[in-house]
Enzyme design. Structure first.
Site, PDB file in Angstrom:
ATOM      1  N   LYS A 253     -22.509  20.652  -8.839  1.00 22.78           N
ATOM      2  CA  LYS A 253     -21.653  21.434  -7.938  1.00 22.78           C
ATOM      3  C   LYS A 253     -22.438  21.913  -6.708  1.00 22.78           C
ATOM      4  O   LYS A 253     -21.882  22.025  -5.621  1.00 22.78           O
ATOM      5  CB  LYS A 253     -21.045  22.619  -8.689  1.00 22.78           C
TER       6      LYS A 253
ATOM      7  N   TYR B  86     -24.292  20.764 -14.864  1.00 22.24           N
ATOM      8  CA  TYR B  86     -23.039  21.023 -14.151  1.00 22.24           C
ATOM      9  C   TYR B  86     -23.313  21.768 -12.841  1.00 22.24           C
ATOM     10  O   TYR B  86     -22.840  21.378 -11.770  1.00 22.24           O
ATOM     11  CB  TYR B  86     -22.110  21.846 -15.051  1.00 22.24           C
TER      12      TYR B  86
END
Ligand code: FAD
Ligand code: NAP
Lengths: 256, 464
Positions: A165, A161
């Site tokens: 990002k 994740y």
């Protein structure tokens, strides 16, 4: 049009069910936004209908849902073009979709990790570029990209994740720079831990906040014309320090 | 082969434009014709987002922007002619191209004993901008606004055709263009009745008023005796001093009256920029403290009462023009101007608004208060009989948006309105209430521009 104090009249939300994005949009409607288009995987879902009703109750006059799947990159130009053609200019486009996933699960299922990366990064790249083309053509408008403090420094327990990002954050900054002079702008929003569906059941990180608090910070930063908005704002300071910690120390701190 | 004269027009240059408040930049294909012939070549246009004329960009908000479309900056199309006149006539006709500025015109007019019929607080506005905003000045209570002093104007319509209109010639289109914010066509030129003056000096009376009631009383009872009148009001003063003001009123001096200053050079006129704003301004330079201190100093410096002081045209009419680029002192966030008019008889609302502004500690330099005379037939013209207040506010003031929204409501309830040339933030919902003849204006606009070729960001924002 966006006005002198940063209030907008029309918003398109990619990932229109996002609790953070809805909280931001509600405030924009309070300020005077009248057109809201929610781009979601299932335009007929009850979650979307509830959000739409709430926005109408606050004063939005046109609230519509359109179909949008972040994973279907090849469809993005078409969807974006159709949406702009149907509703006219958008003063603000919020790119809010994303999946958090579970690092353990990703470790055991690399293909699932790739799908998360495709959603968060690849899908954001194709949809943002399609949006940028439209904003350039209309000569104004802001693309607000929600990244995360998780992308500022990757952590052992959510680096899939975090890295999506990080990539998205870099992409958005570069896109913003490429749009200088075009009338279009990119705003990067970096939230910390937010209590939403995405983080349900998880142990809150320090400085955890509600989506309402996050939205207040976003509205304040947006009104001031910030290009990067940390939410809550204290995280600018916190991560200003954390990003410079020696790696051995960071491993300990981030393991909590 | 020499390049075709209009060639430059064909090269689109995407440029971000802002208003004087430096707040909401948007990009357009900006063109800068250098002659009237070239100017006219811009129409008809194929631009899918339409076209808009722009003057010197002194409107505060987004009136002179057309995002994604074409913007024609007229400032190089600026020739003007002072016509011959009867020796005793009180006015002289001047025909000016749209891009001619009041600044340039004054340099030619004043030495010949002439002035412009109306001047705003800056001389850096074009004839086109003056018409499109139907500007007003310190003499509104006697002379009305700019467009009441036009013989005629020449307008280029969406299809490229050119028409001459005036108060007697297609008056509907004339008055829709007056205050029409560039949305009926491109103004090419206008013929203006310019008044004669006795000298280049003004004979000025100054009165210091300790509070709002006393300044309103002074203006109500005495303005008719002066050609020009305006009050500067300190909005940061609270309590008993709320609304304290310095009222300056005057008229042009005769040659004899001016002689102590002008000698035999009765119409001497010097106007220039004496200082420039430095390129880097720290954000927040203007804060509550610095502005409050400035206002205090300024109020104390003013005489309690002074009569027959001789002042120059720049000092009396255009003091802000002495500092070049002063709009940048507000820093990167920019600022806005909020100007409204409310009818006579609604002084209670005026008091309430000023009270709320003072209470909010709204960081504002001096605001300008003036009483207007009757309005004119233009449906979108701003002035109407009543009180007008204008104030500059940095955009960073916390809570400014909701405060002004609330004050807009008070203005609308009192039957007043916000000045479109200054607006950068009002709600679209209020325009119809504030300008009750909006639909009359729309009918004319739809007649001459059914396809909405003329567009601006202001028009988009307010749904004009
Ligand atoms: C310091 C300061 C003081 C001021 N004081 C006053 C005052 O006392 N009274 C007052 O009334 N106003 C005042 N103003 C506002 C100013 O007079 C108006 O905004 C005026 O319209 C500015 O003229 P401009 O040439 O800069 O026009 P711009 O700001 O460039 O354009 C204004 C409008 O005019 C239109 N326009 C311009 N040229 C043409 C054309 N050729 N054809 C068609 N449309 C055109 C534009 O499309 C736009 O809608 C002040 C402004 C400043 C900065
Ligand atoms: N919550 C946090 O702690 C936190 C912290 C930092 C950053 N963020 C980021 O903030 C953004 C908003 O998150 P949130 O907290 O508001 O969570 P959320 O309510 O779960 O919103 C995320 C949205 O993304 C949508 N989505 C997922 N995959 C999609 C796809 N393939 N196509 C289209 N839409 C898809 C989901 O739609 P469905 O409704 O259809 O599932 C969901 O509505 C996300 O980018 C997130 O990464 C969140």
């Amino acid at each position: 049009m966006r006005d002198a104090l940063g209030a907008v009249q029309s918003v398109l939300v990619l990932g229109g069910n996002s609790e953070i994005a809805i909280a931001i949009t509600e405030r924009l409607v309070d300020l005077r936004c009248r057109t809201v288009v929610l781009a979601v995987r299932d335009p007929l879902s009850p979650v979307t209908a509830t959000a739409a009703d709430a926005l109408r109750a606050r004063g939005a006059t046109t609230v519509e849902a359109v179909g949008f799947d972040a994973l279907a990159s090849e469809s993005h130009s078409g969807v974006i073009d159709e949406t702009f053609a149907r509703f006219g200019d958008f003063d603000l486009v919020i790119s809010a979709f994303g999946v958090l996933g579970d690092q353990e699960m990703f470790n055991n299922d690399p293909a699932a990790a790739a799908i998360a990366a495709s959603t968060n990064f690849v899908g954001a790249v194709s949809s943002s570029l399609a949006v940028a083309t439209r904003l350039r053509a209309q000569g104004h408008g802001v693309l607000m990209v929600i990244t995360s403090v998780a992308g500022v420094r990757a952590r052992a327990d959510n680096f899939v994740y975090g890295s999506t990002k990080a990539g998205l954050d870099a992409f958005a900054q570069g896109l913003g720079d490429s749009l200088v002079g075009s009338g279009a702008r990119v705003v990067v929003v970096r939230p910390g831990f937010v209590h939403t569906r995405m983080t349900e059941g998880m142990k809150p990180a320090p400085f955890a906040a509600t989506s309402d608090k996050i939205a207040d910070a976003v509205i304040a930063g947006f009104g001031k014309g910030r290009e990067i908005i940390w939410a809550p704002p204290i995280l600018a300071l916190v991560f200003g320090l954390l990003r410079h910690l020696p790696r051995s120390l960071w491993r300990k701190v981030s393991a909590r | 082969m020499p390049p075709e004269p209009g060639a430059k027009l064909l090269v689109p240059a995407t440029t971000e434009l802002m208003g004087w408040g430096r707040t909401a930049p948007t990009a357009s294909d900006l063109r800068r014709p250098t002659s009237a012939v070239e100017l006219q070549r811009a129409l008809p246009t194929t631009s899918p987002r339409g076209l808009l004329a722009r003057g010197l960009g002194r409107s505060y908000g987004d009136a002179a922007q057309n995002s994604g479309g074409t913007v024609i900056e007229t400032t190089d199309v600026d020739a003007f002619t002072i016509h011959d006149s009867e020796p005793g006539s009180s006015t002289v006709l001047v025909t000016a191209e749209a891009g001619a500025s009041i600044d340039r015109m004054l340099h030619a007019l004043v030495p010949q004993g002439l002035f412009v019929p109306v001047t705003p607080g800056t001389r850096y506005v074009t004839v086109g901008g003056a018409i499109a905003a139907d500007i007003h000045g310190k003499n509104h209570h006697h002379k009305g606004s700019w467009c009441q002093h036009l013989e005629s104007l020449r307008l280029q319509l969406a299809d490229g055709s050119v028409v001459d209109v005036g108060p007697e010639r297609d008056p509907d289109l004339f008055w829709a263009t007056a205050g029409g914010m560039g949305l009926t066509g491109v103004i090419l030129e206008a013929t203006i009745r310019c008044p004669r003056i006795g000298s280049s000096r003004l004979l000025v009376d100054t009165d210091r008023a300790p509070d709002l009631d006393s300044v309103l009383e002074l203006m109500s009872s005495g303005d008719h005796a002066y050609d020009y009148s305006v009050a500067w009001i300190d909005l940061m003063a609270t309590g008993k001093s709320m609304g304290r003001s310095v009222l300056t009123r005057g008229r042009f001096a005769t040659a004899e009256e001016a002689a102590p200053k002008t000698g035999r050079d009765t119409f001497a006129y010097k106007a220039g920029v004496i200082a420039n704003t430095p390129p880097f301004i720290p954000p927040g330079l203007l804060n509550k403290l610095s502005i409050r201190a400035f206002n205090e100093l300024w109020f104390r410096k003013a005489p309690a009462e002074r009569r027959d002081e001789l002042q120059t045209i720049p000092t009396f009419f255009h003091p802000l023009d002495m500092v070049g680029g002063w709009n940048r002192i507000y820093g990167p966030g920019g600022f806005l101007q909020w100007q409204f008019v409310i009818p006579f008889g609604t002084e209670a609302t005026l008091t309430r608004i000023i009270g709320e502004l003072s209470k909010a500690g709204c960081t504002s330099f001096l605001a300008v208060l003036k009483s207007f005379g009757e309005g004119n037939p233009a449906p979108l013209s701003f002035p109407a009989a009543g009180w007008t207040l204008a104030l500059d506010i940095p955009t960073g003031v916390p809570g400014l948006g909701p405060l002004l929204d609330h004050l807009d409501d008070l203005v609308a309830e009192a039957g007043g309105r916000i000045y479109l040339a200054k607006d950068s933030r009002m709600r679209a919902e209020l325009v119809g209430t504030m300008y009750p003849r909006l639909d009359d204006w729309r009918a004319v606009r739809d007649r001459v521009d059914p396809n909405r070729v003329f567009r601006s960001d202001l028009a988009r924002r307010l749904g004009l």
